[in-house]
Each structure stands twice: as C-alpha cells, then as structure tokens.
Design a protein around this motif. Sequence first.
Motif, short mmCIF file in Angstrom:
data_model
loop_
_atom_site.label_atom_id
_atom_site.label_comp_id
_atom_site.label_asym_id
_atom_site.label_seq_id
_atom_site.Cartn_x
_atom_site.Cartn_y
_atom_site.Cartn_z
N LEU A 38 0.85 -1.20 -0.09
CA LEU A 38 -0.20 -0.11 0.09
C LEU A 38 0.83 1.23 0.04
O LEU A 38 0.73 2.15 -0.95
N GLY A 39 1.99 1.37 0.83
CA GLY A 39 2.74 2.40 0.77
C GLY A 39 3.53 2.63 -0.42
O GLY A 39 3.95 3.68 -0.61
N HIS A 40 3.93 1.73 -1.19
CA HIS A 40 4.53 1.91 -2.45
C HIS A 40 3.68 1.96 -3.58
O HIS A 40 4.16 1.69 -4.68
N ASP A 41 2.48 2.08 -3.19
CA ASP A 41 1.39 2.27 -4.37
C ASP A 41 1.32 0.98 -5.37
O ASP A 41 1.24 1.08 -6.50
N GLN A 42 1.57 -0.13 -4.91
CA GLN A 42 1.44 -1.16 -5.57
C GLN A 42 0.40 -2.14 -5.69
O GLN A 42 -0.12 -2.88 -6.41
N ILE A 43 -0.51 -1.67 -4.80
CA ILE A 43 -1.98 -2.15 -4.55
C ILE A 43 -2.85 -1.06 -4.25
O ILE A 43 -2.31 -0.09 -3.36
N ASP A 44 -4.09 -1.06 -4.40
CA ASP A 44 -5.04 -0.02 -4.09
C ASP A 44 -5.63 0.04 -2.67
O ASP A 44 -5.92 0.96 -2.18
N ALA A 45 -5.84 -1.31 -2.38
CA ALA A 45 -6.53 -1.38 -0.87
C ALA A 45 -6.28 -2.90 -0.65
O ALA A 45 -5.86 -3.72 -1.09
N GLY A 46 -6.46 -3.14 0.86
CA GLY A 46 -6.23 -4.55 1.23
C GLY A 46 -7.18 -4.90 2.53
O GLY A 46 -7.86 -3.79 3.22
N PHE A 47 -7.51 -6.12 2.58
CA PHE A 47 -8.51 -6.69 3.52
C PHE A 47 -7.73 -7.22 4.87
O PHE A 47 -6.92 -7.96 4.49
N VAL A 171 -13.96 -7.91 12.84
CA VAL A 171 -14.32 -6.86 11.99
C VAL A 171 -13.14 -6.87 10.89
O VAL A 171 -11.90 -6.98 11.22
N THR A 172 -13.65 -7.05 9.76
CA THR A 172 -12.78 -7.21 8.39
C THR A 172 -12.80 -5.91 7.79
O THR A 172 -13.80 -5.17 7.57
N PHE A 173 -11.65 -5.00 7.86
CA PHE A 173 -11.51 -3.70 7.45
C PHE A 173 -10.88 -3.59 5.93
O PHE A 173 -10.17 -4.63 5.68
N LEU A 174 -11.32 -2.73 5.12
CA LEU A 174 -10.72 -2.32 3.68
C LEU A 174 -9.81 -1.05 3.99
O LEU A 174 -10.23 -0.15 4.54
N THR A 175 -8.57 -1.33 3.79
CA THR A 175 -7.69 -0.48 4.04
C THR A 175 -6.78 0.19 2.95
O THR A 175 -6.52 -0.49 1.96
N MET A 176 -6.83 1.49 2.99
CA MET A 176 -6.12 2.33 1.85
C MET A 176 -5.14 3.51 2.35
O MET A 176 -5.26 3.56 3.35
N LEU A 177 -4.33 3.70 1.61
CA LEU A 177 -3.49 5.05 2.04
C LEU A 177 -4.43 5.98 1.88
O LEU A 177 -5.36 6.18 1.29
N ASP A 178 -4.16 6.96 3.03
CA ASP A 178 -4.82 8.22 3.24
C ASP A 178 -4.57 9.45 2.00
O ASP A 178 -3.86 10.22 2.33
N LYS A 179 -5.30 9.02 0.91
CA LYS A 179 -5.02 10.06 -0.05
C LYS A 179 -6.25 9.86 -0.93
O LYS A 179 -7.38 9.13 -0.62
#
Length: 201
Positions: A38-47, A171-179
């Motif tokens: 996520l930090g290197h912008d290789q994926i858009d989101a993670g569960f 709880v399953t979270f959908l996680t993204m960079l704050d942008k």
Amino acid sequence: DSLAHPRLTTLLARCREEEPLTEVRIIEMPFSEMIKALGHDQIDAGFTVHSELSDKFIKKVAWTDRPAIAVPKNHPLLSLEKISLQEIVQHSLVLYHPERCFSGYDIIHRWFRERALPMPSVVEYVSGHELMMTLVAAGYGVGFALESQVKLYHHPDIVVRPVTDDVPSAVTFLTMLDKPYSEELSRFITRTQRVGEVDTS
C-alpha cells in the motif's frame, strides 16, 4: 492474512457484473507485506482484521463475523453449546503464525489479553485456515476461525461451536493509503460496504 472472507466471492462477482471493464486482481500476502505494498502504491486496497494502523492509512469496515471454535470429535469441550475463552485456556490450541498470518494471530491474542487470561498452550502455528482445520481434525488441538469460514469446510472429524457472547465479532477492514481515491476505487469501496450491509441485515 489467510482470513480471506467468503464474502469476497460475492464482492468479486458483483464487480464482474456491475463493472466488467475494470480489472480486479486479488493477491494474497501477510499483513506486513500488505502495508508495504500500500505504501509503495503497488496495490489500491487491502482486507485485514488488524485494526491498528499508522496515520498514513485509513480503514473502513467491510463486514463483521462471529468467531467460532473448531473442535476435534470426542473432545471434552463438545459438552458445551457455546465455548468461553476461560474454557479454551485449559486446552491445546492450533494458532495462526505470528508472522505469516499476523492479523489472525493478533486478534486472538487480543481477546485473551483484554480478559486478563493466559494464552492456551500452542501446539502448532499455521499459515492458513485449511492447515488449521487439518490439524484440528487430526486431534492436535482446537482452533479459532470465522463462522462463515468454517461453514465452507465440512470435515467428519471436526465439530464447530460458537464462542460465548462476551467475545466480540471480528471486523474485516478495507484499508487504503490516506489520499484521494480513483473513481474505480471509490466504487469498489461502496460495493464492498453494500456486500457487508446485506450480510448483516
């Protein structure tokens, strides 16, 4: 983190049906690798079920699920309709690996820690749900899973019991960079939350 949820099936089917021109790729990786990707912008989101993240990331609730206990047949815990953490302390546990499956490991540790209970004796660490169920069926110990996961595995040597109500839902979270999100990611987030709402209504 080897806690990929059966609701992903519904979500991916809806993505293909509602937005067939947008390619959605699923990549399995440990939590630590997901954060790096996520930090290197290789994926858009993670569960993930891991709730503690730095300020660089935001998380949105995707869905919730009740934890359950996989118990080998003829095990003394099967005398109980619901199983408490206090009861599990006395028995051997097949547990998710602290590195290869950090989120599953962390959430189970947190349940015991928040109730000031010692962790049960861990007989084996596993990197995923299938191996955990295999070892439970072989009588190694009991294992934690999500109710929707264990419904997919019907093994004659395993009985699934719910945990007592004092243990919170996972709880399953959908996680993204704050942008700012792309339009495609925005629609994916909305679709994910709709799948969660349908399942909990």
